[in-house]
Enzyme design. Sequence first.
Site, mmCIF file in Angstrom:
data_model
loop_
_atom_site.group_PDB
_atom_site.id
_atom_site.type_symbol
_atom_site.label_atom_id
_atom_site.label_comp_id
_atom_site.label_asym_id
_atom_site.label_seq_id
_atom_site.Cartn_x
_atom_site.Cartn_y
_atom_site.Cartn_z
ATOM 1 N N GLY A 1 -70.664 27.208 115.989
ATOM 2 C CA GLY A 1 -71.562 25.977 115.217
ATOM 3 C C GLY A 1 -70.768 25.248 114.585
ATOM 4 O O GLY A 1 -69.338 24.937 115.304
ATOM 5 N N ALA A 2 -70.487 24.170 113.991
ATOM 6 C CA ALA A 2 -70.640 23.029 112.913
ATOM 7 C C ALA A 2 -70.268 22.198 114.070
ATOM 8 O O ALA A 2 -69.092 22.082 114.830
ATOM 9 C CB ALA A 2 -68.600 23.142 111.921
ATOM 10 N N GLY B 1 -67.405 17.223 120.921
ATOM 11 C CA GLY B 1 -67.266 17.972 122.280
ATOM 12 C C GLY B 1 -67.700 18.813 122.407
ATOM 13 O O GLY B 1 -67.827 18.803 123.896
ATOM 14 N N HIS B 2 -68.387 19.367 120.976
ATOM 15 C CA HIS B 2 -69.378 21.162 121.561
ATOM 16 C C HIS B 2 -70.715 20.493 122.930
ATOM 17 O O HIS B 2 -70.946 20.867 123.538
ATOM 18 C CB HIS B 2 -70.054 21.297 121.123
ATOM 19 C CG HIS B 2 -68.936 22.289 119.770
ATOM 20 N ND1 HIS B 2 -68.806 21.971 118.298
ATOM 21 C CD2 HIS B 2 -68.444 23.351 119.962
ATOM 22 C CE1 HIS B 2 -67.840 22.580 117.840
ATOM 23 N NE2 HIS B 2 -67.341 23.655 118.849
ATOM 24 N N ASP C 1 -58.835 23.418 123.341
ATOM 25 C CA ASP C 1 -58.086 24.762 123.176
ATOM 26 C C ASP C 1 -57.752 25.525 124.179
ATOM 27 O O ASP C 1 -57.947 25.962 125.049
ATOM 28 C CB ASP C 1 -59.179 25.844 122.829
ATOM 29 C CG ASP C 1 -59.644 25.119 121.190
ATOM 30 O OD1 ASP C 1 -59.134 25.088 120.411
ATOM 31 O OD2 ASP C 1 -61.674 24.617 121.312
ATOM 32 N N SER D 1 -63.186 17.880 116.452
ATOM 33 C CA SER D 1 -62.795 20.037 115.850
ATOM 34 C C SER D 1 -63.370 19.831 114.402
ATOM 35 O O SER D 1 -63.176 18.705 114.189
ATOM 36 C CB SER D 1 -61.112 19.647 115.691
ATOM 37 O OG SER D 1 -61.175 20.953 114.673
ATOM 38 N N SER D 2 -63.487 21.119 114.264
ATOM 39 C CA SER D 2 -65.039 21.000 113.636
ATOM 40 C C SER D 2 -63.992 21.006 111.887
ATOM 41 O O SER D 2 -63.796 21.263 111.224
ATOM 42 C CB SER D 2 -65.297 22.918 113.793
ATOM 43 O OG SER D 2 -66.105 22.650 114.509
#
Length: 290
Positions: A35-36, A40-41, A154, A189-190
């Site tokens: 989540g968040a 990127g996601h 990552d 990034s979160s």
Amino acid sequence: MKHPLARVATRADLRAIIGEWRQAGLRIGFVPTMGALHQGHLSLVGAALETCDRVVASIFINPRQFAPGEDLDVYPRMLDEDCDKLHAAGCHLAYCPSEPEMYPEGSLTNVRVETLSDLLDGGPRPHFFYGVATIVARLFIHVRPDVAVFGQKDYQQLQIIKRMTRDLGFEIEIIGAPTARHSDGLAHSSRNLYLSAKDRRGASGLFASLHRARTRIETGTKIEVALAEARNYLAKCGFSKIDYVTATHPETLETLPEAEAKKGAEGRLLGAGWFGKTRLIDNIAFRRPD
Ligand code: PAF
């Protein structure tokens, strides 16, 4: 108009929808997240949509990848907003399981990818990659996708998941999608949410330092010299602590000493450093000139 985003919380409801897709012969892509969600996601969802007919994203803050004292309690939780973003990105299904759904009471089984999990980020966070491999294996079993997409940001996680998939024989294609970046190079990034405005400016130095080091190595500078320059640069940018700036083999992540960095061979530069309590990581590929 975009299709609606279905949201399910149980493995049974997930399997009912996925079962229908399978019967229709559709190719299923999967993007696991905590989540968040940020750009990127959403770029991972985009990468999955390029090769799949249906895309499932999971949202689950996995307690087993946080050690006591880490940011589990304050990790940003924004489920409705996240689902709106997934919908806008073209995702078809959000899987948002509870903790007992992922770890039924009395669960004793964990997945541990030896060696690769103990290097780099695994040093100061020995629990971390065991928690990641365990939850990703469980999610793979729930979702049973054809393709799963992870970010290259990552990088160590990506190598561990590839290795686990191979070792356990999951019939899933793992795609490593390029890192989504802000215009100054900082990777999305979160945890960027934790940075002050001043630290946010200095944080872009991480990618800049790796980028410079790559250019230096590719134009003939010795690896150790380029890495030392990168560390100095990070200190100047205001990083309060540097965990590592290193050159590794792209799959084993073992340190690549100058003597072994063959001409024409690919390597990976990885860096990790802190602004106060916020830890940032990044990486970039390099190739020695022939
Ligand atoms: O990269 C992440 O967000 C997490 O480590 C993952 C892969 C969703 C597992 O919890």
